[in-house]
Design a protein around this motif. Structure first.
Motif, PDB file in Angstrom:
ATOM      1  N   MET A 144       0.753  -1.228  -0.087  1.00  0.00           N
ATOM      2  CA  MET A 144      -0.168  -0.126   0.023  1.00  0.00           C
ATOM      3  C   MET A 144       1.115   1.400   0.063  1.00  0.00           C
ATOM      4  O   MET A 144       0.639   2.305  -0.650  1.00  0.00           O
ATOM      5  N   GLU A 145       2.041   1.100   0.619  1.00  0.00           N
ATOM      6  CA  GLU A 145       2.833   2.423   0.637  1.00  0.00           C
ATOM      7  C   GLU A 145       3.491   2.579  -0.735  1.00  0.00           C
ATOM      8  O   GLU A 145       3.579   3.871  -1.232  1.00  0.00           O
ATOM      9  N   THR A 146       3.700   1.678  -1.588  1.00  0.00           N
ATOM     10  CA  THR A 146       4.335   1.764  -2.624  1.00  0.00           C
ATOM     11  C   THR A 146       3.293   2.458  -3.740  1.00  0.00           C
ATOM     12  O   THR A 146       3.694   3.168  -4.655  1.00  0.00           O
ATOM     13  N   GLU A 147       2.090   2.317  -3.343  1.00  0.00           N
ATOM     14  CA  GLU A 147       0.978   2.709  -4.292  1.00  0.00           C
ATOM     15  C   GLU A 147       0.422   4.091  -3.538  1.00  0.00           C
ATOM     16  O   GLU A 147      -0.782   4.796  -4.150  1.00  0.00           O
ATOM     17  N   ALA A 148       0.822   4.408  -2.387  1.00  0.00           N
ATOM     18  CA  ALA A 148       0.052   5.656  -1.722  1.00  0.00           C
ATOM     19  C   ALA A 148       0.112   6.868  -2.213  1.00  0.00           C
ATOM     20  O   ALA A 148       1.188   7.333  -2.685  1.00  0.00           O
ATOM     21  N   ALA A 149      -1.026   7.755  -2.057  1.00  0.00           N
ATOM     22  CA  ALA A 149      -0.743   9.174  -2.478  1.00  0.00           C
ATOM     23  C   ALA A 149      -0.029   9.893  -1.407  1.00  0.00           C
ATOM     24  O   ALA A 149       0.258   9.222  -0.206  1.00  0.00           O
ATOM     25  N   ASP A 150       0.573  10.921  -1.751  1.00  0.00           N
ATOM     26  CA  ASP A 150       1.599  11.687  -0.645  1.00  0.00           C
ATOM     27  C   ASP A 150       0.852  11.853   0.634  1.00  0.00           C
ATOM     28  O   ASP A 150       1.501  11.606   1.606  1.00  0.00           O
ATOM     29  N   GLU A 151      -0.423  12.243   0.776  1.00  0.00           N
ATOM     30  CA  GLU A 151      -0.917  12.370   2.123  1.00  0.00           C
ATOM     31  C   GLU A 151      -1.317  11.210   2.897  1.00  0.00           C
ATOM     32  O   GLU A 151      -1.464  11.301   4.097  1.00  0.00           O
ATOM     33  N   ASP A 152      -0.903   9.934   2.315  1.00  0.00           N
ATOM     34  CA  ASP A 152      -1.145   8.759   3.241  1.00  0.00           C
ATOM     35  C   ASP A 152       0.077   8.061   3.755  1.00  0.00           C
ATOM     36  O   ASP A 152       0.200   7.306   4.474  1.00  0.00           O
ATOM     37  N   GLU A 172      -7.077   4.623  10.763  1.00  0.00           N
ATOM     38  CA  GLU A 172      -8.154   3.602  10.864  1.00  0.00           C
ATOM     39  C   GLU A 172      -8.776   2.997   9.490  1.00  0.00           C
ATOM     40  O   GLU A 172      -8.798   1.864   9.233  1.00  0.00           O
ATOM     41  N   GLU A 173      -8.752   4.123   8.534  1.00  0.00           N
ATOM     42  CA  GLU A 173      -9.094   3.885   7.101  1.00  0.00           C
ATOM     43  C   GLU A 173      -8.355   2.776   6.539  1.00  0.00           C
ATOM     44  O   GLU A 173      -8.613   2.031   5.762  1.00  0.00           O
ATOM     45  N   LEU A 174      -7.057   3.114   6.770  1.00  0.00           N
ATOM     46  CA  LEU A 174      -6.016   2.544   6.065  1.00  0.00           C
ATOM     47  C   LEU A 174      -5.972   1.067   6.714  1.00  0.00           C
ATOM     48  O   LEU A 174      -5.631   0.003   6.039  1.00  0.00           O
ATOM     49  N   TRP A 175      -5.959   1.001   7.889  1.00  0.00           N
ATOM     50  CA  TRP A 175      -5.876  -0.370   8.627  1.00  0.00           C
ATOM     51  C   TRP A 175      -6.897  -1.205   8.140  1.00  0.00           C
ATOM     52  O   TRP A 175      -6.992  -2.309   7.672  1.00  0.00           O
ATOM     53  N   GLN A 176      -8.176  -0.648   7.925  1.00  0.00           N
ATOM     54  CA  GLN A 176      -9.401  -1.499   7.439  1.00  0.00           C
ATOM     55  C   GLN A 176      -9.175  -1.951   5.919  1.00  0.00           C
ATOM     56  O   GLN A 176      -9.561  -2.953   5.552  1.00  0.00           O
ATOM     57  N   SER A 177      -8.476  -1.087   5.222  1.00  0.00           N
ATOM     58  CA  SER A 177      -8.166  -1.359   3.920  1.00  0.00           C
ATOM     59  C   SER A 177      -7.034  -2.455   3.945  1.00  0.00           C
ATOM     60  O   SER A 177      -7.316  -3.621   3.206  1.00  0.00           O
ATOM     61  N   ALA A 178      -6.086  -2.388   4.716  1.00  0.00           N
ATOM     62  CA  ALA A 178      -5.019  -3.602   4.754  1.00  0.00           C
ATOM     63  C   ALA A 178      -5.849  -5.022   5.237  1.00  0.00           C
ATOM     64  O   ALA A 178      -5.497  -5.923   4.661  1.00  0.00           O
ATOM     65  N   VAL A 179      -6.605  -4.692   6.142  1.00  0.00           N
ATOM     66  CA  VAL A 179      -7.238  -5.962   6.757  1.00  0.00           C
ATOM     67  C   VAL A 179      -8.181  -6.618   5.526  1.00  0.00           C
ATOM     68  O   VAL A 179      -7.874  -7.604   5.533  1.00  0.00           O
ATOM     69  N   SER A 180      -8.883  -5.694   4.771  1.00  0.00           N
ATOM     70  CA  SER A 180      -9.688  -6.298   3.920  1.00  0.00           C
ATOM     71  C   SER A 180      -8.811  -6.964   2.419  1.00  0.00           C
ATOM     72  O   SER A 180      -9.372  -7.916   1.812  1.00  0.00           O
ATOM     73  N   ARG A 181      -7.680  -6.321   2.284  1.00  0.00           N
ATOM     74  CA  ARG A 181      -6.793  -6.797   1.475  1.00  0.00           C
ATOM     75  C   ARG A 181      -5.927  -7.979   1.562  1.00  0.00           C
ATOM     76  O   ARG A 181      -5.255  -8.719   0.671  1.00  0.00           O
TER      77      ARG A 181
END
Length: 94
Positions: A19-27, A83-92
């Motif tokens: 996710m970090e490699t694909e992330a927007a700067d703000e994330d 929290e949003e990124l955590w939920q995304s990571a869990v679902s992925r």
């Protein structure tokens, strides 16, 4: 003996790194905050590998994040994005 807690931690870490490699700067801040916390949870968690599930890692990690948010006086916007990124990571993560 298999350790589902450790396996889940490694799987989540791989997902967050991707996710970090694909992330927007703000994330990048949120992901950069989350990734090293995984190793800390692995080091600090006390459990019996024969009596733990993969989901126990998720619960332990979330509890850990809540305590670090308090210690670091994390702002609400940053907490929400983590929290949003955590939920995304869990679902992925399978």
């Amino acid at each position: 003996m298999s350790d589902p807690f450790l396996k889940r931690a490694e799987a989540i870490k791989k997902t967050l790194l991707l996710m970090e490699t694909e992330a927007a700067d703000e994330d990048l801040f949120a992901l950069g905050y989350m990734i090293p916390q995984i190793e800390l949870v692995q080091e600090m968690a006390q459990y019996d590998p024969g009596d733990v599930t993969a989901e126990d890692f998720d619960v332990t990690y979330r509890q850990w994040l809540e305590s670090t948010f308090m210690e670091d006086a994390m702002e609400d916007d940053d907490r929400q994005r983590i929290e949003e990124l955590w939920q995304s990571a869990v679902s992925r993560t399978s």
